[in-house]
Motif scaffolding. Sequence first.
Motif, PDB file in Angstrom:
ATOM      1  N   ALA A  71      -9.723  -5.146   5.365  1.00  0.00           N
ATOM      2  CA  ALA A  71     -10.175  -4.089   4.464  1.00  0.00           C
ATOM      3  C   ALA A  71      -9.004  -3.525   3.660  1.00  0.00           C
ATOM      4  O   ALA A  71      -9.110  -3.297   2.454  1.00  0.00           O
ATOM      5  CB  ALA A  71     -10.857  -2.976   5.255  1.00  0.00           C
ATOM      6  N   LYS A  72      -7.868  -3.313   4.341  1.00  0.00           N
ATOM      7  CA  LYS A  72      -6.706  -2.717   3.678  1.00  0.00           C
ATOM      8  C   LYS A  72      -6.163  -3.603   2.565  1.00  0.00           C
ATOM      9  O   LYS A  72      -5.794  -3.112   1.491  1.00  0.00           O
ATOM     10  CB  LYS A  72      -5.607  -2.448   4.702  1.00  0.00           C
ATOM     11  CG  LYS A  72      -4.338  -1.863   4.082  1.00  0.00           C
ATOM     12  CD  LYS A  72      -3.263  -1.602   5.122  1.00  0.00           C
ATOM     13  CE  LYS A  72      -2.008  -1.035   4.457  1.00  0.00           C
ATOM     14  NZ  LYS A  72      -0.945  -0.749   5.444  1.00  0.00           N
ATOM     15  N   TYR A  73      -6.126  -4.912   2.798  1.00  0.00           N
ATOM     16  CA  TYR A  73      -5.522  -5.820   1.827  1.00  0.00           C
ATOM     17  C   TYR A  73      -6.535  -6.456   0.878  1.00  0.00           C
ATOM     18  O   TYR A  73      -6.270  -6.606  -0.318  1.00  0.00           O
ATOM     19  CB  TYR A  73      -4.736  -6.924   2.557  1.00  0.00           C
ATOM     20  CG  TYR A  73      -3.375  -6.477   2.999  1.00  0.00           C
ATOM     21  CD1 TYR A  73      -2.257  -6.695   2.212  1.00  0.00           C
ATOM     22  CD2 TYR A  73      -3.205  -5.794   4.200  1.00  0.00           C
ATOM     23  CE1 TYR A  73      -0.994  -6.268   2.607  1.00  0.00           C
ATOM     24  CE2 TYR A  73      -1.959  -5.356   4.610  1.00  0.00           C
ATOM     25  CZ  TYR A  73      -0.852  -5.589   3.802  1.00  0.00           C
ATOM     26  OH  TYR A  73       0.386  -5.157   4.189  1.00  0.00           O
ATOM     27  N   ALA A  74      -7.698  -6.837   1.404  1.00  0.00           N
ATOM     28  CA  ALA A  74      -8.652  -7.566   0.579  1.00  0.00           C
ATOM     29  C   ALA A  74      -9.370  -6.663  -0.425  1.00  0.00           C
ATOM     30  O   ALA A  74      -9.552  -7.059  -1.578  1.00  0.00           O
ATOM     31  CB  ALA A  74      -9.673  -8.285   1.464  1.00  0.00           C
ATOM     32  N   ILE A  75      -9.763  -5.469   0.009  1.00  0.00           N
ATOM     33  CA  ILE A  75     -10.519  -4.605  -0.902  1.00  0.00           C
ATOM     34  C   ILE A  75      -9.705  -4.217  -2.140  1.00  0.00           C
ATOM     35  O   ILE A  75     -10.193  -4.356  -3.271  1.00  0.00           O
ATOM     36  CB  ILE A  75     -11.043  -3.355  -0.155  1.00  0.00           C
ATOM     37  CG1 ILE A  75     -12.119  -3.774   0.851  1.00  0.00           C
ATOM     38  CG2 ILE A  75     -11.617  -2.338  -1.146  1.00  0.00           C
ATOM     39  CD1 ILE A  75     -12.628  -2.643   1.714  1.00  0.00           C
ATOM     40  N   PRO A  76      -8.457  -3.758  -1.998  1.00  0.00           N
ATOM     41  CA  PRO A  76      -7.666  -3.490  -3.208  1.00  0.00           C
ATOM     42  C   PRO A  76      -7.445  -4.741  -4.057  1.00  0.00           C
ATOM     43  O   PRO A  76      -7.419  -4.666  -5.284  1.00  0.00           O
ATOM     44  CB  PRO A  76      -6.337  -2.965  -2.646  1.00  0.00           C
ATOM     45  CG  PRO A  76      -6.679  -2.427  -1.305  1.00  0.00           C
ATOM     46  CD  PRO A  76      -7.739  -3.338  -0.784  1.00  0.00           C
ATOM     47  N   GLY A 106       3.505  -4.771   0.963  1.00  0.00           N
ATOM     48  CA  GLY A 106       2.757  -3.795   1.752  1.00  0.00           C
ATOM     49  C   GLY A 106       2.142  -2.675   0.946  1.00  0.00           C
ATOM     50  O   GLY A 106       1.840  -1.611   1.495  1.00  0.00           O
ATOM     51  N   SER A 107       1.931  -2.897  -0.376  1.00  0.00           N
ATOM     52  CA  SER A 107       1.371  -1.849  -1.223  1.00  0.00           C
ATOM     53  C   SER A 107       0.158  -2.346  -2.015  1.00  0.00           C
ATOM     54  O   SER A 107       0.177  -2.355  -3.254  1.00  0.00           O
ATOM     55  CB  SER A 107       2.434  -1.317  -2.191  1.00  0.00           C
ATOM     56  OG  SER A 107       3.525  -0.765  -1.496  1.00  0.00           O
ATOM     57  N   PRO A 108      -0.902  -2.757  -1.335  1.00  0.00           N
ATOM     58  CA  PRO A 108      -2.076  -3.258  -2.057  1.00  0.00           C
ATOM     59  C   PRO A 108      -2.743  -2.190  -2.920  1.00  0.00           C
ATOM     60  O   PRO A 108      -3.322  -2.514  -3.959  1.00  0.00           O
ATOM     61  CB  PRO A 108      -3.007  -3.728  -0.931  1.00  0.00           C
ATOM     62  CG  PRO A 108      -2.577  -2.954   0.274  1.00  0.00           C
ATOM     63  CD  PRO A 108      -1.093  -2.791   0.130  1.00  0.00           C
ATOM     64  N   LYS A 109      -2.664  -0.921  -2.513  1.00  0.00           N
ATOM     65  CA  LYS A 109      -3.297   0.136  -3.296  1.00  0.00           C
ATOM     66  C   LYS A 109      -2.591   0.344  -4.631  1.00  0.00           C
ATOM     67  O   LYS A 109      -3.229   0.610  -5.652  1.00  0.00           O
ATOM     68  CB  LYS A 109      -3.324   1.438  -2.493  1.00  0.00           C
ATOM     69  CG  LYS A 109      -4.300   1.402  -1.328  1.00  0.00           C
ATOM     70  CD  LYS A 109      -4.361   2.740  -0.612  1.00  0.00           C
ATOM     71  CE  LYS A 109      -5.354   2.690   0.538  1.00  0.00           C
ATOM     72  NZ  LYS A 109      -5.414   3.971   1.282  1.00  0.00           N
TER      73      LYS A 109
END
Length: 472
Positions: A19-24, A167-170
């Motif tokens: 969720a953290k990496y794929a959604i952004p 480490g900054s997908p957002k």
Amino acid sequence: MEQKANTFLETERLGKLMAKYAIPCVISLLVAALYNIVDQIFIANADYLGSYGNAANTVVFPLTVVALSIAVMIGDGCCAFVSISLGRNDKEAAHKSIGSAVLLCIASGLILTAVYLVLQEPILTLFGGRVNKETFRHAKEYFFWITLGVPFYMFGQALNPIIRSDGSPKFAMASTLAGAVANIILDPIFIFVFRWGMMGAAVATVLGQIITAVLAVWYLCHMKAVRLERSSFRFHGSLAKKYLPLGICSFLSQISLVMAMAAIQNMTLKYSSVDPIFGQTQYTQIPMAVLGIVMKFFQIVISISVGLAAGCIPVVGYNIGAGRRDRAKSLFTRLLAAEAIVGAVALLIVELFPRQLIGIFGAANESVYYTEYAVKCFRVYLCMMVLATVNKGTFIYLQSLGRAFASTAISMVREVLFGVGFALLLPQWFGLDGVLYSMPVSDLLTFVICVIVIRYTYKTLDCGEKRRTEHE
């Protein structure tokens, strides 16, 4: 011993990491896809552009994908390499590969811009631009201004996966979103208020791309897991030989898509000219315009598919580097399930609401033939989307494992052997309908190959995990 960076990738729950990496990543790619489709929506609803402008947009679209293919080869390859390097605690390789990738992206962007400016008319002709004089005129105008933004577009797209690997997908998502919002705001102003036509649509897009590129530059100066130095910004050939092969699948999947588009658009041009309806001068541009719209919808779906898989690259790469093949296997299972769901939802939309979809693209201002052909195009061309999304997820997952050759080979079979081959072959028997059949036939045959690859991948991950536990 120095502590490894991003250790949470080895310990955090996979669902949370995905969720953290794929959604952004999905949102970033969706926003990138919307750059072109937003132009097409506003162009279609401008009474002085209409289907002529839409057809011109379709002609130029593959040429933006060429730029994207080079950018993602550099960016995705570097992303995978940096993730694996951080998993092995090799920070020197990580920072030097990023600096090298930045220089390579800038140089390739400038070279491609020069090629486009010098060879503008032959290139547009190659992609079916001479449907009629009006379409060709609009295509030249749009292409010229889009070409000026190519270096910024490529830089932003290449840095996006690199930022995720840090480490900054957002932030990667936000930078792309900022550019897209600017494009959405400026498009109606330039097209309807200033009446700049195709130039207005292109300039709005380029200004958005510049914003994304500027934000990427800012992030390079504030990286977290990787610290860039002056020595980073040199072309390190030895590292490029390692990270570029990891991105070659991304490149070939995009560039082979361009080859398929060229074949499809030229077959559409050829067989629409002999069609009883579309052979008439006032309707000649309709099949090209409609096909472009359907391709754009498919591009949105594939952006979600690619985003899901590409978002997993840092997680998979880190765990492979750390020897945690069990986590890599579990993530693959989750990814395949998510891809199938995306394809199923998209399939329901195109089969149930094709008239509503084409209505967004100015159908009310066009002839009844425009809508009728669009409904057929949506329902036939995209009828195997569930298989298409699973196929795409498989290609990219193999890339994240470092299996560049296998990933590239399957991607080439899909896009070149099947995509181009059937696009050239089927219209000889089925005319314009043959162009539409080429897509589902290609996806079905590719899926058969992917099933074999998926089974083999599970088996090798199981064997690797067994050896690790025995060694412990």
